[in-house]
Design a protein around this motif. Structure first.
Motif, short mmCIF file in Angstrom:
data_model
loop_
_atom_site.label_atom_id
_atom_site.label_comp_id
_atom_site.label_asym_id
_atom_site.label_seq_id
_atom_site.Cartn_x
_atom_site.Cartn_y
_atom_site.Cartn_z
N GLU A 27 0.81 -1.22 0.00
CA GLU A 27 0.00 0.00 0.00
C GLU A 27 0.84 1.28 0.00
N ASP A 28 1.85 1.35 0.84
CA ASP A 28 2.67 2.57 0.92
C ASP A 28 3.34 2.89 -0.41
N LEU A 31 0.60 3.99 -3.05
CA LEU A 31 0.07 5.32 -2.79
C LEU A 31 0.92 6.41 -3.46
N ARG A 32 2.15 6.10 -3.78
CA ARG A 32 3.03 7.07 -4.44
C ARG A 32 3.03 6.96 -5.96
N LYS A 61 -8.23 6.33 -0.51
CA LYS A 61 -6.99 6.69 0.18
C LYS A 61 -5.96 7.25 -0.80
N TRP A 62 -5.82 6.59 -1.94
CA TRP A 62 -4.86 7.06 -2.95
C TRP A 62 -5.25 8.46 -3.44
N ARG A 64 -7.01 10.74 -1.97
CA ARG A 64 -6.76 11.76 -0.92
C ARG A 64 -5.29 12.13 -0.84
N SER A 65 -4.43 11.14 -1.02
CA SER A 65 -2.99 11.42 -0.92
C SER A 65 -2.45 12.17 -2.14
N GLN A 66 -3.05 11.98 -3.29
CA GLN A 66 -2.57 12.60 -4.53
C GLN A 66 -3.25 13.92 -4.87
N PRO A 68 -5.20 16.78 -2.93
CA PRO A 68 -5.71 17.41 -1.71
C PRO A 68 -6.98 18.24 -1.95
N ARG A 73 -10.04 15.80 -6.67
CA ARG A 73 -10.12 14.40 -6.23
C ARG A 73 -11.40 13.75 -6.73
#
Length: 103
Positions: A27-28, A31-32, A61-62, A64-66, A68, A73
């Protein structure tokens, strides 16, 4: 200019699909990844998840991280990612949660 890079793009997407079959395990790292990589992974028929709801939660989740900004989104999710989630494999309760979250 993009034409010569097409084989490289296809190879990169295949690498993502083969390496990141289990989105919970990596996952980590996932996410990038860029949008094209995430699309390739979640569209794959070889994706290994316990529930399609896990894919849905990962997409949120992805995103939200990419992205903002909530409007950006929402556009990415609705226009590119939501169609890749396999809704028939979700339970009634999961689908209900999806509907309440998205709308």
């Amino acid at each position: 200019m993009a034409e010569p890079l097409h084989p490289l793009t296809v190879a990169a997407k295949q690498l993502y699909v083969v390496h990141y079959k289990d989105i919970t395990k990596f996952e980590d790292e996932i996410l990038r990844l860029p949008l094209a990589g995430v699309e390739a992974i979640i569209a794959s028929g070889d994706l290994q998840v316990t529930s399609e709801y896990d894919v849905y939660l990962f997409v949120l989740k992805w995103a939200r991280s990419q992205y903002p900004n909530i409007e950006n989104r929402r556009k990415i999710i609705m226009n590119r990612l939501v169609k890749l989630i396999r809704y028939p494999y979700m339970t009634y309760d999961e689908l209900r949660e999806f509907l309440y979250t998205m709308f």
